[in-house]
Design an enzyme around this catalytic site. Structure first.
Site, PDB file in Angstrom:
ATOM      1  N   ARG A 107       0.884  -1.176   0.000  1.00  0.00           N
ATOM      2  CA  ARG A 107       0.000   0.000   0.000  1.00  0.00           C
ATOM      3  C   ARG A 107       0.915   1.218   0.000  1.00  0.00           C
ATOM      4  O   ARG A 107       1.705   1.389   0.942  1.00  0.00           O
ATOM      5  CB  ARG A 107      -0.903  -0.010   1.226  1.00  0.00           C
ATOM      6  CG  ARG A 107      -1.621   1.298   1.470  1.00  0.00           C
ATOM      7  CD  ARG A 107      -2.713   1.186   2.519  1.00  0.00           C
ATOM      8  NE  ARG A 107      -3.850   0.469   1.973  1.00  0.00           N
ATOM      9  CZ  ARG A 107      -5.075   0.461   2.535  1.00  0.00           C
ATOM     10  NH1 ARG A 107      -5.298   1.120   3.655  1.00  0.00           N
ATOM     11  NH2 ARG A 107      -6.060  -0.200   1.968  1.00  0.00           N
ATOM     12  N   CYS A 133     -16.443   1.344   0.673  1.00  0.00           N
ATOM     13  CA  CYS A 133     -15.269   0.502   0.936  1.00  0.00           C
ATOM     14  C   CYS A 133     -14.866   0.488   2.401  1.00  0.00           C
ATOM     15  O   CYS A 133     -14.193  -0.434   2.847  1.00  0.00           O
ATOM     16  CB  CYS A 133     -14.106   0.970   0.083  1.00  0.00           C
ATOM     17  SG  CYS A 133     -13.674   2.703   0.379  1.00  0.00           S
ATOM     18  N   GLN A 143      -9.967  -3.912  -3.439  1.00  0.00           N
ATOM     19  CA  GLN A 143     -11.283  -3.456  -3.000  1.00  0.00           C
ATOM     20  C   GLN A 143     -12.322  -3.731  -4.083  1.00  0.00           C
ATOM     21  O   GLN A 143     -13.426  -4.227  -3.801  1.00  0.00           O
ATOM     22  CB  GLN A 143     -11.242  -1.951  -2.683  1.00  0.00           C
ATOM     23  CG  GLN A 143     -12.571  -1.405  -2.216  1.00  0.00           C
ATOM     24  CD  GLN A 143     -12.992  -1.983  -0.880  1.00  0.00           C
ATOM     25  OE1 GLN A 143     -12.223  -1.970   0.075  1.00  0.00           O
ATOM     26  NE2 GLN A 143     -14.210  -2.496  -0.789  1.00  0.00           N
ATOM     27  N   ASP A 173     -17.426   6.874  -1.226  1.00  0.00           N
ATOM     28  CA  ASP A 173     -16.184   6.741  -0.452  1.00  0.00           C
ATOM     29  C   ASP A 173     -15.929   8.090   0.220  1.00  0.00           C
ATOM     30  O   ASP A 173     -16.625   9.084  -0.060  1.00  0.00           O
ATOM     31  CB  ASP A 173     -15.031   6.347  -1.396  1.00  0.00           C
ATOM     32  CG  ASP A 173     -13.712   6.097  -0.657  1.00  0.00           C
ATOM     33  OD1 ASP A 173     -13.725   5.902   0.578  1.00  0.00           O
ATOM     34  OD2 ASP A 173     -12.655   6.109  -1.321  1.00  0.00           O
ATOM     35  N   HIS A 180      -7.363   0.983  -6.338  1.00  0.00           N
ATOM     36  CA  HIS A 180      -7.537   0.073  -5.182  1.00  0.00           C
ATOM     37  C   HIS A 180      -8.211  -1.211  -5.686  1.00  0.00           C
ATOM     38  O   HIS A 180      -9.365  -1.498  -5.386  1.00  0.00           O
ATOM     39  CB  HIS A 180      -8.389   0.761  -4.115  1.00  0.00           C
ATOM     40  CG  HIS A 180      -8.351   0.104  -2.766  1.00  0.00           C
ATOM     41  ND1 HIS A 180      -7.562  -0.999  -2.486  1.00  0.00           N
ATOM     42  CD2 HIS A 180      -9.012   0.395  -1.605  1.00  0.00           C
ATOM     43  CE1 HIS A 180      -7.734  -1.344  -1.222  1.00  0.00           C
ATOM     44  NE2 HIS A 180      -8.607  -0.523  -0.663  1.00  0.00           N
TER      45      HIS A 180
END
Ligand code: CP
Ligand code: NVA
Length: 310
Positions: free
Chosen positions: A102, A263, A135, A223, A132
């Site tokens: 990440r 998410c 996800q 998000d 991402h």
């Protein structure tokens, strides 16, 4: 580029993506089918930013495949200060069947993937400023569990055109989901991501009015307004995104039964109200759980491809 890596959803071809989703759903329903694909091997995950779901789902995925997970914070390895990310990746490739990270800057993932290309060790993107994809796999899996099939469904993404929106849009394009993006001016998803999704055959619409955007959709997704690394912009963003909160009124504007996805982590009272996040249409905890099932299925796909590639 390292062909074994997973830096965005379209690093899988259509057939592989379908396999990953279907295996994730099947193994969730019947864990006795899980194969020890990482038996006697290790998987490393590096984190330059905080994480709850991604870290624990990756570790659990590696462990339940019979492997040994190793999670490292950027500051404890001196990521980019004590040593370059490429040299860290070269070192980890000597111990690990997969390297995940990440990062703030997506280009760092490209450097890591290139550094271990010859060894064919997959690098997995656990979130960058741009994308991402792990996800998105869990998001697609969640919708597939609800609907059986994704083709022809329509999802409204309301809010910041960020990393989560980018991977969702690409994943949707690959699975036949139409996407309508609704963001305030200046915060839209990058044109090149939209073009990429359309090149994959996706239908991607843009509608600045969120109440128009959600009309008739099967799911509403949002998000945070301020992603990790953008904290100094948070006041300006709160002002810009005020009309994009997902509340009961916006969910009513759908005009039918729709899912609500996020998410996580969520900020109740900012991008979503508590009534929606904790309400009957919300599938956010299922999404969070599915991070593990999706990650496990992805890892099997990547290490199988690695072995088959010699
Ligand atoms: N959704 C997600 O990636 O959560 P974490 O940041 O907690 O890993
Ligand atoms: N867009 C958010 C997602 C967190 C999982 C961020 O990058 O902080």
């Amino acid at each position: 580029m390292n062909p074994a890596s997973f830096l965005d959803v379209d690093d899988l071809d259509h057939a592989a993506l379908e396999r990953v989703l279907d295996r994730a759903i099947a193994w969730k329903a019947d864990p006795s089918g899980v194969q020890p694909a990482l038996s006697g091997r290790a998987g490393a995950a590096l984190f330059e930013k905080p994480s709850t779901r991604t870290r624990v789902s990756f570790e659990t995925a590696v462990a339940t495949l019979g492997g040994h997970p190793v999670s490292l914070r950027g500051d404890e390895v001196g990521f980019g200060t004590r040593e370059t990310p490429a040299d860290i990746a070269r070192t980890l490739a000597g111990y690990c069947a997969v390297i995940a990270a990440r990062v703030f800057d997506h280009a760092v993932l490209d450097e890591m993937a290139a550094a271990v290309e010859e060894r064919r060790v997959p690098v997995v993107n656990l979130l960058s400023d741009a994308t991402h994809p792990c996800q998105a796999l869990a998001d697609l899996m969640t919708m597939k569990e609800h609907w059986g099939s994704l083709e022809g469904r329509r999802v409204a993404y309301v809010g910041d055109g960020n990393n989560v929106a980018a991977s969702l849009t690409v994943g949707a394009a690959m699975t036949g989901i139409e996407v309508v993006l609704s963001s305030p001016s200046g915060y839209e998803l990058d044109d090149h991501v939209i073009a990429r999704a359309r090149n994959l055959g996706g239908i991607v619409d843009q509608e600045q009015d969120p109440h128009e955007a959600v009309r008739g959709v099967d799911a509403v997704y949002t998000d945070v307004w301020t992603s990790m690394g953008q904290e100094e912009e948070s006041a300006a963003r709160r002002a810009a995104f005020g009309a994009y909160q997902v509340d009961d009124q916006l969910m009513d504007a759908v005009g039918g039964k729709s899912l609500f996805l996020h998410c996580l982590p969520a900020h109740r009272g900012e991008e979503v109200t508590a009534s929606v996040l904790d309400g009957p249409q919300s599938v956010v905890w299922q999404q969070a759980e599915n991070r593990m099932h999706a990650a496990r299925s992805l890892l099997v796909e990547l290490v199988t491809a690695q072995q088959e590639g010699g």
